[in-house]
Design an enzyme around this catalytic site. Structure first.
Site, PDB file in Angstrom:
ATOM      1  N   ALA A   9       0.818  -1.220   0.000  1.00 29.50           N
ATOM      2  CA  ALA A   9       0.000   0.000   0.000  1.00 29.50           C
ATOM      3  C   ALA A   9       0.845   1.260   0.000  1.00 29.50           C
ATOM      4  O   ALA A   9       0.436   2.297   0.500  1.00 29.50           O
ATOM      5  CB  ALA A   9      -0.934  -0.007   1.213  1.00 29.50           C
ATOM      6  N   ALA A  10       2.053   1.171  -0.583  1.00 34.67           N
ATOM      7  CA  ALA A  10       2.945   2.332  -0.535  1.00 34.67           C
ATOM      8  C   ALA A  10       2.913   3.161  -1.814  1.00 34.67           C
ATOM      9  O   ALA A  10       3.461   4.257  -1.864  1.00 34.67           O
ATOM     10  CB  ALA A  10       4.366   1.865  -0.260  1.00 34.67           C
ATOM     11  N   ARG A  15      -1.909   9.137 -10.927  1.00 35.34           N
ATOM     12  CA  ARG A  15      -3.006   9.358 -11.881  1.00 35.34           C
ATOM     13  C   ARG A  15      -4.353   9.604 -11.203  1.00 35.34           C
ATOM     14  O   ARG A  15      -5.309  10.018 -11.841  1.00 35.34           O
ATOM     15  CB  ARG A  15      -3.110   8.153 -12.831  1.00 35.34           C
ATOM     16  CG  ARG A  15      -2.113   8.227 -13.963  1.00 35.34           C
ATOM     17  CD  ARG A  15      -2.367   7.137 -14.960  1.00 35.34           C
ATOM     18  NE  ARG A  15      -1.942   5.842 -14.451  1.00 35.34           N
ATOM     19  CZ  ARG A  15      -2.420   4.670 -14.893  1.00 35.34           C
ATOM     20  NH1 ARG A  15      -3.349   4.638 -15.818  1.00 35.34           N
ATOM     21  NH2 ARG A  15      -1.982   3.539 -14.385  1.00 35.34           N
ATOM     22  N   LYS A  22      -3.477   6.580  -2.707  1.00 39.38           N
ATOM     23  CA  LYS A  22      -4.412   5.828  -3.554  1.00 39.38           C
ATOM     24  C   LYS A  22      -5.268   4.822  -2.779  1.00 39.38           C
ATOM     25  O   LYS A  22      -6.476   4.737  -2.997  1.00 39.38           O
ATOM     26  CB  LYS A  22      -3.641   5.119  -4.665  1.00 39.38           C
ATOM     27  CG  LYS A  22      -4.548   4.313  -5.572  1.00 39.38           C
ATOM     28  CD  LYS A  22      -3.912   3.976  -6.888  1.00 39.38           C
ATOM     29  CE  LYS A  22      -3.004   2.785  -6.808  1.00 39.38           C
ATOM     30  NZ  LYS A  22      -2.629   2.261  -8.120  1.00 39.38           N
TER      31      LYS A  22
END
Ligand code: UD1
Ligand code: CA
Length: 461
Positions: A9-10, A15, A22
């Site tokens: 989760a890094a 975008r 994110k």
């Protein structure tokens, strides 16, 4: 066998164009990483066996994880790829027999897939088992390379694919079961020899095979489980999928929708059969709704518990508890700590906060009830106010059973109205009122005869 989990989760998520990391972007108002944690707990993992790699927006992710009681986190200070991310949690690899690695930005990975692949992984004695899916448009994903007999050879990232390899429809979901010892050994041999110059976790497959370990891939039946979000468009797509799937689940359970326009139901909401949900209704958090209710249109219900036969029309309710047969709306605000007992009726432009309201009590129009204990069968006239706040402190108002609060009564808390007491319309009550009495607080009327209003005088002049 002791099994642990590493969630990646890094990542930067550039975008997404968000100040949030994110994995904190939401699908149906739950962060994507929250969906992953839900699936893991449904699959039976204890939170102490889950480690999370954080980096971009680490503080925000770690705060949320803390709320979910997932306390083991590892910071990846530089983003050098998925393999490098897993290296940060190397200390976990000594503690477990098998380790599940998955991505925090793919919210639909489900407990069944996690459990069934573990079973296959253990039964086959694999060193690594990869979850794959077959996609109509595999662009962007790593492709699964198999030999002529279908044996897994490795994973090739999009950037490193030949034109032929780009045509492969089977893709890497980013979810893997590893034998912890094999993963540890392979991480030690990873090199950033690829177009992106990153340490690819996917390269561990070939390393494990070269070491004589078994590697297998299982193709998931439902390709949705691999879907992730890299952009706002992807996120909207995930929301649409999740929203429809949840509405379908409620339809299967006997909940009625005449139309589904603007209806958003959180993943943990429970709804009883024959309840009707009307358009533009948002049901959030751990809301529980009984049977035979009608909710909406235009209502927002968050973390509330509702009994059976409840009707809410244009109501916003937060952390409130409503018993059977409550009717509220239109245009009602129920704030935290509101408890409405059986048959309570709340009408237009009424706000209730931190108050308990007894059975069959009626608060029909333009009234504020805050920090109050209201008995049963009480009637509020139009425009009553409990004045609960003196600018410094809050005080409670207590109203006994069967009391009648006349129109436009101000109740200056702390104050108590006895059972069966009546307050006359327009009264401002500052002292306790005994039971079975009538209280009138009004100035003496003064009439001035033959008085002409300024405007009339002006017109004459
Ligand atoms: C990865 C896989 C690809 C697979 C796809 C599935 C690799 C090299 N590729 O590609 O085969 O089809 O996922 O979605 O693994 N992350 C970190 N630190 C990093 C880089 C990434 O923690 O340095 C995290 C991200 O937050 C994300 C996950 O790892 O949760 C996947 O990273 P991402 O960059 O999205 O990988 P993909 O290019 O999608
Ligand atoms: Ca991705």
């Amino acid at each position: 066998m002791k099994n642990g989990v590493i969630i990646l989760a890094a990542g930067d998520g550039t975008r997404m164009k968000s100040s949030r990391p994110k994995v904190m972007c939401e699908v149906l108002e739950t962060p994507m990483i929250g969906w992953v944690i839900d699936s893991l707990s449904e699959a039976g993992f204890a939170s102490e066996d889950i480690g999370v790699i954080t980096g971009n927006g680490a503080e925000i992710v770690e705060k949320y994880l803390g709320e979910r009681n997932v306390l083991k986190t590892f910071r990846q200070n530089e983003r050098k790829g998925t393999g490098h991310a897993v290296m940060q949690a190397e200390s976990m690899l000594g503690e477990y027999d098998n380790v599940l690695v998955l991505c925090g930005d793919a919210p639909f990975m489900d407990a069944d897939t996690i459990k069934s692949t573990l079973k296959a992984h253990e039964e086959s004695g694999n060193s690594v088992t990869v979850v794959t899916a077959s996609l109509v448009n595999p662009t962007g994903y790593g492709r699964i390379l198999r030999d002529i007999d279908g044996k897994l050879l490795g994973i090739r990232e999009q950037k490193d694919c030949s034109e032929e390899e780009k045509k492969i429809a089977e893709i890497n979901s980013g979810v893997y079961w590893f034998k912890a010892s094999a993963l540890k050994d392979a991480l030690g041999k990873l090199k950033p020899n690829n177009a992106a110059g990153e340490y690819y976790l996917t390269d561990t497959i070939e390393i494990i095979r070269d070491n004589g370990g078994l590697a297998e891939a299982f193709c998931a039946e439902n390709a949705d489980i691999v879907l992730g979000a890299n952009s706002r468009k992807d996120l909207l797509n995930l929301n649409t999928i999740a929203r429809n799937r949840i509405i379908e689940k409620h339809l299967d359970n006997g909940v009625e929708f005449v139309a589904t326009d603007g209806i958003i139901i959180g993943k943990n909401v429970v709804i009883g059969r024959d309840t009707r949900i009307l358009p533009n209704t948002i049901l959030r958090g751990n809301t529980v709704i009984g049977e035979n209710c009608e909710i909406g249109p235009n209502s927002l219900i968050e973390n509330c518990t509702l009994g059976n036969n409840v009707t809410l029309d244009n109501v916003h309710a937060y952390e409130a508890k409503l018993s059977d047969n409550v009717k509220a709306g239109p245009f009602v605000h129920l704030r935290p700590g509101t408890i409405l007992h059986d048959g309570v009726k709340i009408g237009d432009f009424v706000e209730v906060k931190n108050s308990e309201v007894g059975t069959m009590t009626c608060i029909a129009h333009l009234t504020y009830v805050g920090d109050s204990d209201v008995g049963k069968d009480v009637n509020f006239g139009c425009g009553c106010v409990t004045a609960n706040y003196d600018g410094l402190n809050k005080f409670r108002t207590v109203i006994g059973d069967h009391a009648f609060i006349g129109c436009n009564t101000n109740l200056i808390a702390p104050v108590e109205i006895g059972a069966n007491a009546t307050t006359a319309a327009g009264s401002t009550i500052t002292k306790n009122v005994p039971p079975d009495s009538l209280v009138i607080e009004r100035g003496q009327p003064r009439t001035i005869e033959n008085w002409e209003h300024n405007s009339k005088r002006k017109r004459k002049a």
